[in-house]
Structure formats: structure tokens, C-alpha cells
Design a protein around this motif. Structure first.
Motif, short mmCIF file in Angstrom:
data_model
loop_
_atom_site.label_atom_id
_atom_site.label_comp_id
_atom_site.label_asym_id
_atom_site.label_seq_id
_atom_site.Cartn_x
_atom_site.Cartn_y
_atom_site.Cartn_z
N GLN A 4 0.90 -1.28 -0.03
CA GLN A 4 -0.05 -0.19 -0.04
C GLN A 4 0.96 1.29 0.15
N ASN A 6 -0.07 5.22 1.15
CA ASN A 6 -0.96 6.13 1.77
C ASN A 6 -0.66 7.34 1.23
N CYS A 94 -8.91 10.67 -1.37
CA CYS A 94 -8.72 11.64 -0.07
C CYS A 94 -10.12 12.30 0.06
N ARG A 103 -6.79 11.11 4.76
CA ARG A 103 -5.83 10.11 4.16
C ARG A 103 -6.47 9.22 3.06
N ARG A 105 -5.42 6.06 -0.16
CA ARG A 105 -4.49 4.96 -0.33
C ARG A 105 -4.49 4.09 -1.81
N TYR A 107 -3.77 0.26 -2.78
CA TYR A 107 -3.66 -1.10 -2.01
C TYR A 107 -3.80 -2.02 -3.08
N ALA A 149 3.11 8.88 4.99
CA ALA A 149 2.51 8.59 3.77
C ALA A 149 3.09 9.88 2.86
N SER A 169 -5.63 11.58 9.49
CA SER A 169 -5.44 9.91 9.11
C SER A 169 -6.68 8.88 9.16
#
Length: 170
Positions: A4, A6, A94, A103, A105, A107, A149, A169
Motif C-alpha cells: 500500500q 498512503n 482523499c 488520508r 491510499r 492497495y 504517507a 489519518s
């Protein structure tokens, strides 16, 4: 095994990052909760299949759309993409408002185990493309060790600017 990245991005940062992803090759965006068992590519990452602003999407190569697996969440009457078995990268955009960025991400799960317990890697061409996508995110964005991140240039400017945006976060 999963991987991942972030990040904290404004909409402008996200648009720039998607342009960088395009340098890795053609890709499509899928709604994480498609309206049907067969997901259809979306015209952008701004809205889901219902036409509502979206945050939860998947990216894949056009040639893998047909192999994306879904399952129905019966009691809530919707379909969901099964990222464990499908050649997809999860993209959580986001959330942001006037002074806050939450945050997001990327993945990926690169393998799964079949019915016999044998490890099965996702297609090599998909994994090669995904590696390029992750590398371009890391190259394009600046890593902030205190956040754990990556931060986009516009998000960074807003945090350091007079408005003092907050990166969250949650």
C-alpha cells in the motif's frame, strides 16, 4: 502479500497522479460497489456509478475487467468487487473540505490461495503494470516520515500556507 501507499492529495493532486498512472499504460476505473455483477468502467474517478461523488474505486487494465470477481452483499442488496481474487488496485480517494484532507491510499493484493491451498499469483502483466503505478505514485509525491504517507504538491502548499490545512489519518 499486499502493498500500500498512503497519501494526502487535493483533487488537483489526484488529477496529476492519474496522468502519471496513464504513463504506465491504459487503465480503467471501477466503482467498488458496482450496480451489477459485472463492473463497468467509469468515465472518471470523480463519481461512482450512481452519479454521486465517490471515494472508493478500483483500477485495472482494460483487458482484466472481464476477470474482476464480485460478490453480492445480500442483506444490503449491492455488489462488491472482490479484490482478493481480482486483478485490481484499490484506490481510496482523499476526502477534503475547506481546511481538512483525510488520508487516501492505493492497495494491492498480489496473490491468493486456490481451493487446494496453492498460492496463485495474479497475472504477470497486471503485476508489472501495478508495480509501475506504485512507483509513479512514490516518484510523483513527496514522502513525509512523520505522517507515514506521501503528500501531493498542492496538499503540501495548503498545509504550509496561511490557511494551515490539516491532514487527518482517519
Amino acid at each position: 502479500m499486499g502493498q500500500q501507499v498512503n497519501f494526502y492529495l487535493t483533487s488537483g493532486d489526484m488529477t496529476g497522479l492519474m496522468r502519471e498512472f496513464a504513463k504506465c499504460g491504459d487503465f480503467v476505473t471501477l466503482d467498488s460497489r458496482p450496480l451489477q455483477s459485472r463492473p463497468r468502467p467509469l468515465p472518471s474517478i470523480e463519481y461512482d456509478e450512481r452519479g454521486e461523488p465517490g471515494r472508493y474505486f478500483y483500477l485495472t487494465r482494460p483487458e482484466f475487467v472481464a476477470s474482476v470477481k464480485t460478490y453480492k452483499v445480500e442483506h444490503q442488496d449491492y455488489w462488491h468487487i472482490d479484490d482478493g481474487y481480482s486483478p485490481v488496485i484499490e484506490l481510496i480517494r482523499c476526502f477534503s473540505n475547506e481546511r481538512l484532507i483525510r488520508r487516501g491510499r492505493l492497495y494491492i493484493i498480489d496473490h491468493y490461495y486456490d481451493e487446494d491451498g496453492q498460492k496463485v499469483m495474479k497475472p504477470e502483466s497486471f503485476l508489472h503494470w501495478a508495480k509501475c503505478v506504485f512507483a509513479s505514485a512514490k516518484k510523483t509525491l513527496k514522502y513525509d516520515a512523520t505522517l507515514g504517507a506521501y503528500v501531493g504538491p498542492d496538499a503540501s502548499a495548503r498545509v504550509q500556507g496561511p490557511e494551515k490545512w490539516v491532514l487527518e489519518s482517519v
